[in-house]
Design a protein around this motif. Structure first.
Motif, PDB file in Angstrom:
ATOM      1  N   SER A 140       7.040  -4.826  -9.413  1.00  0.00           N
ATOM      2  CA  SER A 140       5.940  -4.909  -9.601  1.00  0.00           C
ATOM      3  C   SER A 140       5.064  -6.063  -9.648  1.00  0.00           C
ATOM      4  N   GLY A 188       2.478   1.789  -3.624  1.00  0.00           N
ATOM      5  CA  GLY A 188       1.351   1.958  -4.663  1.00  0.00           C
ATOM      6  C   GLY A 188       1.228   2.969  -4.366  1.00  0.00           C
ATOM      7  N   ALA A 189       0.777   4.200  -2.776  1.00  0.00           N
ATOM      8  CA  ALA A 189       0.636   5.530  -2.367  1.00  0.00           C
ATOM      9  C   ALA A 189       1.003   6.209  -3.047  1.00  0.00           C
ATOM     10  N   SER A 239       7.624   6.297  -9.483  1.00  0.00           N
ATOM     11  CA  SER A 239       7.118   5.773 -10.302  1.00  0.00           C
ATOM     12  C   SER A 239       7.699   4.498  -9.814  1.00  0.00           C
ATOM     13  N   ASP A 283       0.529  -1.299  -0.038  1.00  0.00           N
ATOM     14  CA  ASP A 283       0.094   0.114  -0.191  1.00  0.00           C
ATOM     15  C   ASP A 283       0.710   0.942   0.336  1.00  0.00           C
ATOM     16  N   ARG A 287       1.825  -5.998  -6.493  1.00  0.00           N
ATOM     17  CA  ARG A 287       0.783  -6.651  -7.290  1.00  0.00           C
ATOM     18  C   ARG A 287       0.587  -7.945  -6.148  1.00  0.00           C
ATOM     19  N   CYS A 331       3.375   6.030  -5.427  1.00  0.00           N
ATOM     20  CA  CYS A 331       3.036   6.006  -7.269  1.00  0.00           C
ATOM     21  C   CYS A 331       2.185   6.801  -7.198  1.00  0.00           C
ATOM     22  N   SER A 332       1.167   6.429  -6.635  1.00  0.00           N
ATOM     23  CA  SER A 332      -0.437   7.342  -6.811  1.00  0.00           C
ATOM     24  C   SER A 332      -0.515   8.645  -6.801  1.00  0.00           C
ATOM     25  N   ASP A 333       0.510   9.351  -5.670  1.00  0.00           N
ATOM     26  CA  ASP A 333       0.654  10.714  -6.013  1.00  0.00           C
ATOM     27  C   ASP A 333       1.272  11.725  -6.158  1.00  0.00           C
ATOM     28  N   GLY A 334       1.833  10.999  -7.861  1.00  0.00           N
ATOM     29  CA  GLY A 334       2.834  11.588  -8.559  1.00  0.00           C
ATOM     30  C   GLY A 334       4.385  11.548  -8.193  1.00  0.00           C
TER      31      GLY A 334
END
Length: 107
Positions: free
Chosen positions: A42, A17-18, A26, A14, A46, A20-23
């Protein structure tokens, strides 16, 4: 034989993922920074399962983002990251080194 099952760590997945998701970053950049293949990272994120070595690298990498950017703390973080990478590389070399030493002693 297949791939060894990693340690389940949904919290770490998590956090990656967080990040990467907030920019902020990556998966490709993280994998380059910590020295693993993008596919390895990856797959681990996953499946939410990580090798112990990957857990250590990711926790350190993600924790480093919380430290102040500059001064002695940043320099210390970089030095510790390099030391951790050297330790991990040494651990990877140990089985081969042990075989060579045993072979040398047996001759």
């Amino acid at each position: 034989m297949g791939r060894r099952k990693g340690i389940e760590d949904p919290d770490l997945a998590d956090r990656v993922g967080a990040a990467c998701s907030d920019g902020r970053t990556s998966l490709s950049k993280i994998s380059r920074d910590i020295g693993v293949a993008p596919s390895t990272l990856s797959r681990a994120v996953r499946s939410r399962r990580f090798s112990r070595k990957l857990q250590i690298k990711l926790n350190h990498h993600l924790g480093r983002g919380l430290a102040p950017k500059g001064g002695e703390n940043a320099a210390l973080a970089v030095s510790l990251q390099k030391a951790l990478q050297l330790i991990n590389e040494l651990q990877d070399l140990m089985p081969d080194l042990q075989k060579r030493l045993v072979a040398a002693l047996d001759t």
